[in-house]
Design an enzyme around this catalytic site. Sequence first.
Site, PDB file in Angstrom:
ATOM      1  N   ASP A  66      33.165  48.772  47.363  1.00 20.99           N
ATOM      2  CA  ASP A  66      33.118  48.615  48.815  1.00 20.99           C
ATOM      3  C   ASP A  66      33.879  49.730  49.520  1.00 20.99           C
ATOM      4  O   ASP A  66      34.537  50.555  48.887  1.00 20.99           O
ATOM      5  CB  ASP A  66      33.734  47.259  49.213  1.00 20.99           C
ATOM      6  CG  ASP A  66      32.936  46.079  48.699  1.00 20.99           C
ATOM      7  OD1 ASP A  66      31.716  46.237  48.489  1.00 20.99           O
ATOM      8  OD2 ASP A  66      33.524  45.004  48.504  1.00 20.99           O
ATOM      9  N   TYR A 153      38.951  45.959  36.938  1.00 28.17           N
ATOM     10  CA  TYR A 153      39.594  46.442  38.164  1.00 28.17           C
ATOM     11  C   TYR A 153      41.101  46.215  38.093  1.00 28.17           C
ATOM     12  O   TYR A 153      41.568  45.275  37.453  1.00 28.17           O
ATOM     13  CB  TYR A 153      39.065  45.694  39.386  1.00 28.17           C
ATOM     14  CG  TYR A 153      37.688  46.113  39.853  1.00 28.17           C
ATOM     15  CD1 TYR A 153      37.532  47.046  40.871  1.00 28.17           C
ATOM     16  CD2 TYR A 153      36.536  45.569  39.281  1.00 28.17           C
ATOM     17  CE1 TYR A 153      36.274  47.423  41.311  1.00 28.17           C
ATOM     18  CE2 TYR A 153      35.271  45.947  39.714  1.00 28.17           C
ATOM     19  CZ  TYR A 153      35.153  46.871  40.729  1.00 28.17           C
ATOM     20  OH  TYR A 153      33.904  47.250  41.158  1.00 28.17           O
TER      21      TYR A 153
END
Length: 323
Positions: A66, A153
């Site tokens: 994003d 992540y």
Amino acid sequence: MTLQKPAAPERDGGLLRIRLDIAYDGTPFAGWALQPGLPSVQGVLEAALRTLLQRPARLTVGGRTDAGVHARGQVAHVDLTAAEWNAMGRGRDVDPATAFLRRLTGTVNRELTDGISGRGRSVRNSVPAVVLLSARPAPVGFDARFSALWRRYGYAIADTATGQDPLRRHTTLWYPAPLDVALLNEGASHFLGMQDFAAFCKPREGSTTIRELQRYEFVRGQDGTITATVQADAFCHNMVRALIGSTLRVGSGEMPPGWLAERLAARIKDARSVLAAPHPLVLEEIAYPGDDDVAGRAELTRARRNPGHLRPEASAHQDRAAS
């Protein structure tokens, strides 16, 4: 949707799939994916490929990040003809992979300077916002998206026990309260395994919200910074930030750990699903199987997930809580 078919280079003009390993600072970008009128990582790379190849070329990516999210271990692929690949050395006795990486890096750097008004590379000898780490032919059947085994992540957090470091403000979340790492991990444990994460995903038409969360843990380092590690076979849109944002409410003592299990079971995304800020989030790694197994993994992943894949106890628990 038409999927690109991987192919090995052949004398009759078959395609060669090239794997790109990429790192980037997501700050100046509106995310990985192309967006009209906005700078994106995909846009920069595809513009550079168009300049280099003198034709449009589309990238397929392993993890769509994003706006403001960074990557150290992003993977993408692009298909070239055998002639294009072999011509990268311009007639010199140079490995095509070395020549392609060097030439594409130079073209990307020019695109960063020209395309986003110097925000990607504004100072001589500075590190550009997008760095190509490697480029090499991929094994037959490789797909950067569908062949992946998992994505990992990292997310950095500083609470009041850590203190504020202005030099890390672009890559670390400042949380203005003390956080209990034991509570964070107790809450995170409710998410592990194959689950329906509808309460923590931005829905996409035709997509499933069932994912296998393989690892979710918080560790406080010697400097006091808390690092969250989140690993899954794949992630829904906004899923990582929603998980972290909700778990922080448990770590601060605002909500009990069991609240996360209730939210998961409800399968309803509402105002209680608060997104953590994007700037501390980093795509660290995407893992793939061995060369002989990438095609099979891609076919397996393309099979749509359904509620039948849930662990029996998880499915029953969610059904009870949702009723």
